[in-house]
Design a protein around this motif. Structure first.
Motif, PDB file in Angstrom:
ATOM      1  N   GLN A   1      19.039  88.291  18.819  1.00 40.32           N
ATOM      2  CA  GLN A   1      18.266  87.388  19.687  1.00 40.32           C
ATOM      3  C   GLN A   1      17.598  88.184  20.810  1.00 40.32           C
ATOM      4  O   GLN A   1      16.402  88.056  21.062  1.00 40.32           O
TER       5      GLN A   1
ATOM      6  N   GLY B   1      21.698  80.417  29.528  1.00 36.68           N
ATOM      7  CA  GLY B   1      20.341  80.981  29.525  1.00 36.68           C
ATOM      8  C   GLY B   1      20.311  82.448  29.939  1.00 36.68           C
ATOM      9  O   GLY B   1      19.263  82.956  30.336  1.00 36.68           O
ATOM     10  N   LYS B   2      21.444  83.142  29.809  1.00 35.06           N
ATOM     11  CA  LYS B   2      21.516  84.560  30.211  1.00 35.06           C
ATOM     12  C   LYS B   2      20.554  85.426  29.412  1.00 35.06           C
ATOM     13  O   LYS B   2      19.771  86.190  29.973  1.00 35.06           O
ATOM     14  N   THR B   3      20.669  85.294  28.071  1.00 30.34           N
ATOM     15  CA  THR B   3      19.879  86.170  27.214  1.00 30.34           C
ATOM     16  C   THR B   3      18.381  85.934  27.421  1.00 30.34           C
ATOM     17  O   THR B   3      17.618  86.884  27.605  1.00 30.34           O
ATOM     18  N   SER B   4      17.977  84.679  27.442  1.00 31.15           N
ATOM     19  CA  SER B   4      16.552  84.395  27.686  1.00 31.15           C
ATOM     20  C   SER B   4      16.136  84.937  29.045  1.00 31.15           C
ATOM     21  O   SER B   4      15.055  85.497  29.195  1.00 31.15           O
TER      22      SER B   4
ATOM     23  N   HIS C   1      28.630  80.023  28.655  1.00 41.63           N
ATOM     24  CA  HIS C   1      27.997  79.974  27.343  1.00 41.63           C
ATOM     25  C   HIS C   1      26.760  79.064  27.346  1.00 41.63           C
ATOM     26  O   HIS C   1      26.831  77.919  27.789  1.00 41.63           O
TER      27      HIS C   1
ATOM     28  N   ASP D   1      12.972  72.720  33.838  1.00 40.61           N
ATOM     29  CA  ASP D   1      11.973  71.862  33.203  1.00 40.61           C
ATOM     30  C   ASP D   1      12.597  70.642  32.535  1.00 40.61           C
ATOM     31  O   ASP D   1      11.923  69.662  32.278  1.00 40.61           O
TER      32      ASP D   1
HETATM   33  N1  LIG Z   1      13.708  74.507  28.372  1.00 39.23           N
HETATM   34  C1  LIG Z   1      14.320  75.634  28.724  1.00 39.23           C
HETATM   35  N2  LIG Z   1      15.169  76.210  27.869  1.00 39.23           N
HETATM   36  C2  LIG Z   1      15.785  77.357  28.225  1.00 39.23           C
HETATM   37  C3  LIG Z   1      15.568  77.959  29.497  1.00 39.23           C
HETATM   38  N3  LIG Z   1      16.334  79.073  29.555  1.00 39.23           N
HETATM   39  C4  LIG Z   1      16.994  79.146  28.387  1.00 39.23           C
HETATM   40  N4  LIG Z   1      16.674  78.122  27.553  1.00 39.23           N
HETATM   41  C5  LIG Z   1      17.190  77.802  26.227  1.00 39.23           C
HETATM   42  O1  LIG Z   1      18.583  77.617  26.298  1.00 39.23           O
HETATM   43  C6  LIG Z   1      19.219  78.078  25.104  1.00 39.23           C
HETATM   44  C7  LIG Z   1      20.342  79.042  25.435  1.00 39.23           C
HETATM   45  O2  LIG Z   1      19.773  80.181  26.049  1.00 39.23           O
HETATM   46  P1  LIG Z   1      20.399  81.628  25.918  1.00 39.23           P
HETATM   47  O3  LIG Z   1      19.520  82.543  26.688  1.00 39.23           O
HETATM   48  O4  LIG Z   1      20.690  81.993  24.518  1.00 39.23           O
HETATM   49  O5  LIG Z   1      21.750  81.406  26.691  1.00 39.23           O
HETATM   50  P2  LIG Z   1      22.969  82.431  26.882  1.00 39.23           P
HETATM   51  O6  LIG Z   1      23.527  82.175  28.229  1.00 39.23           O
HETATM   52  O7  LIG Z   1      22.541  83.801  26.579  1.00 39.23           O
HETATM   53  O8  LIG Z   1      23.978  81.899  25.779  1.00 39.23           O
HETATM   54  P3  LIG Z   1      25.281  82.691  25.230  1.00 39.23           P
HETATM   55  O9  LIG Z   1      24.859  84.107  24.991  1.00 39.23           O
HETATM   56  O10 LIG Z   1      25.626  81.976  23.982  1.00 39.23           O
HETATM   57  O11 LIG Z   1      26.302  82.545  26.266  1.00 39.23           O
HETATM   58  C8  LIG Z   1      18.114  78.702  24.274  1.00 39.23           C
HETATM   59  O12 LIG Z   1      17.703  77.777  23.302  1.00 39.23           O
HETATM   60  C9  LIG Z   1      16.991  78.947  25.262  1.00 39.23           C
HETATM   61  O13 LIG Z   1      15.714  78.916  24.664  1.00 39.23           O
HETATM   62  C10 LIG Z   1      14.665  77.290  30.418  1.00 39.23           C
HETATM   63  O14 LIG Z   1      14.418  77.725  31.556  1.00 39.23           O
HETATM   64  N5  LIG Z   1      14.083  76.159  29.970  1.00 39.23           N
END
Ligand SMILES: Nc1nc2c(ncn2[C@@H]2O[C@H](COP(=O)(O)OP(=O)(O)OP(=O)(O)O)[C@@H](O)[C@H]2O)c(=O)[nH]1
Ligand SMILES: [Mg+2]
Length: 445
Positions: free
Chosen positions: A140, A106-109, A103, A245
């Motif tokens: 998102q 950063g998967k979705t991003s 969780h 970063d």
């Molecule tokens: N500074 C920074 N923030 C990041 C990076 N990758 C992701 N984020 C931030 O981390 C947070 C979570 O990222 P998501 O992509 O939503 O993560 P996820 O794994 O999809 O989360 P779930 O779907 O809840 O499991 C967001 O606020 C992103 O903007 C990165 O390389 N650098």
């Protein structure tokens, strides 16, 4: 990114360049500095020990091909690359990619970033959201995809209560004409059985060519535990480390991952969709060390040291201004002169060049070229004939001063002398085009 590691390693390299001699004591000091830098970046102690031993061994025992300082720099560089692993191949071909991870990792991003990556390479990507648990998940991802003009599917057209596998199946079918299909999955707080079962089910059904684990860099050495667990479940083909970063622990995640059967594929370096880069350890290390493309420099140096590569004309003792000109051109081709100068072991000559001095040196070289453009063919091949009146004429013609033209003549003389010594076998210098120029510059200072 990893600024602290980067600045300490740069300082260490500077020390190597400045060392008067490379002996056991110097190597020990270098190794201690590197240990400190790696431990601060959270690299595992056992790995730090291993790299220390190898640097110590190789620096002192290996047969020298380069001069001792360059040799130590090469060893340090190669050992750092080794602990980070080579990175993994990411083919630019039609394929399915599945993203997994805990969780908030950063998967979705990263799905959007990856789609953008392929888009820039000329492939047509599409993204499928397989996260039905977090209501905002699909919004998102949709928003991110809209921003970059990438097609998106979340099963909204399917009857309510649809299963994740049905969504993925429908999405992949709908995107048949697309090259790269990226599947985002839901995260959990820990490695729970349901999550693992779900991603296994998707994996078995779709058989995606790529199975990427997304890891947050700030987890440091914990990275290897997660990587192993996900690898057992679905067999990872690559790892994406995000948030490079925002942490000083990036060294931990990077090196931990290289210990698993998979390697790092990409790095996330910020929140924006373009803050994403393909991971190549040699490039990465070169950047940490602030050395431009050190790998090609080392390769060039090694190649140019092979006897058959030595330019025979240069060794015959006839070294004209034109040859000097050619060498200057070679230096230009090799990239930023400043980087090259930083690689040179200037320390042995007690020269500590600051940035401004590098700049002047490059300007000086430019001026030399202009002066040579104002010379006749005869002057270029037989610089001996250049006397007072010719110097005046050349200075006028090139908009320089007689002192500057004199400097060029002196420059040439030193270089010629070095070439002669080399031909006689009395002096051995690396025949790297440009290296020799650098040495000459040092002699002139
Ligand atoms: N500074 C920074 N923030 C990041 C990076 N990758 C992701 N984020 C931030 O981390 C947070 C979570 O990222 P998501 O992509 O939503 O993560 P996820 O794994 O999809 O989360 P779930 O779907 O809840 O499991 C967001 O606020 C992103 O903007 C990165 O390389 N650098
Ligand atoms: Mg998500």
């Amino acid at each position: 990114m990893l600024e602290k590691l980067s600045s300490s390693l740069k300082e260490t390299l500077r020390k190597i360049a400045m060392a008067n001699r490379i002996d056991k004591q110097t190597v020990d000091e270098i190794v201690r500095d590197i240990q400190r830098a790696l431990i601060q970046a959270d690299v595992k102690i056992s790995l730090v020990k291993e790299i220390s031993n190898r640097i110590r061994e190789r620096s002192l025992k290996e047969k020298l091909v380069l001069n001792p300082r360059e040799h130590v720099i090469k060893v340090v560089y190669e050992e750092l690359v080794r602990i980070l692993g080579r990175g993994v191949e990411v083919p630019l071909a039609p394929q399915q990619i599945m993203m997994v991870g805990l969780h908030g990792s950063g998967k979705t991003s990263s799905c959007a970033k990856l789609a953008r990556y392929y888009q820039k390479k000329g492939l047509k990507p599409a993204v499928i959201c397989a996260d039905v648990y977090r209501p905002a998940a699909s919004d998102q991802l949709r928003q991110l995809c809209e921003k970059i003009g990438v097609s998106f599917y979340d099963g909204a057209n399917l009857p309510a209560g649809k299963r994740v596998t049905e969504i993925v199946k429908a999405g992949v079918r709908g995107f048949e004409k697309y090259d790269v299909k990226i599947i985002d999955t839901a995260g959990r707080h820990a490695l729970e059985k349901e999550m693992i079962d779900e991603i296994r089910e998707i994996e078995e059904m779709m058989k995606p060519e790529q199975r990427f684990l997304v890891l947050d860099a700030s987890i440091g050495q914990q990275a290897s535990v997660q990587a192993r667990a996900f690898d057992d479940a679905i067999g990872l083909t690559g790892i994406i480390i995000t948030k490079m970063d925002g942490t000083a622990k990036g060294g931990g995640a990077l090196s931990a991952v290289s210990e698993t059967s998979s390697g790092v594929a990409f790095l996330g370096t910020g929140e924006k969709v373009d803050d994403f880069e393909k991971f190549e350890s040699d490039r990465f290390i070169s950047r940490l060390l602030g050395m431009g493309d050190i790998k090609s420099l080392i390769e060039m140096a090694e190649e140019s040291l092979k006897p058959e590569e030595v330019d025979v004309d240069l060794l015959k003792g006839k070294f004209t201004l034109k040859d000097l000109y050619k060498q200057l051109e070679a230096v230009k081709k090799m990239g930023p002169f400043q980087k090259l100068m930083q690689m040179l072991p200037l320390g042995g000559y007690g020269i500590d060049l600051d940035d401004q001095m590098y700049q002047i040196t490059e300007d000086k070289l430019k001026k030399f070229k202009v002066m040579m453009d104002s010379m006749t063919e005869e002057e270029l091949t037989e610089p001996k004939i250049i006397g007072g009146s010719r110097i005046k004429r050349i200075a006028r013609g090139s908009g320089t001063t007689t002192a500057e033209v004199n400097e060029l003549i002196k420059y040439h003389k030193v270089m010629q002398k070095m070439m002669k010594s080399l031909a006689s076998g009395r002096v051995k210098i690396p025949m790297m085009k440009g290296m020799s120029i650098g040495k000459m510059i040092k002699k002139m200072k």
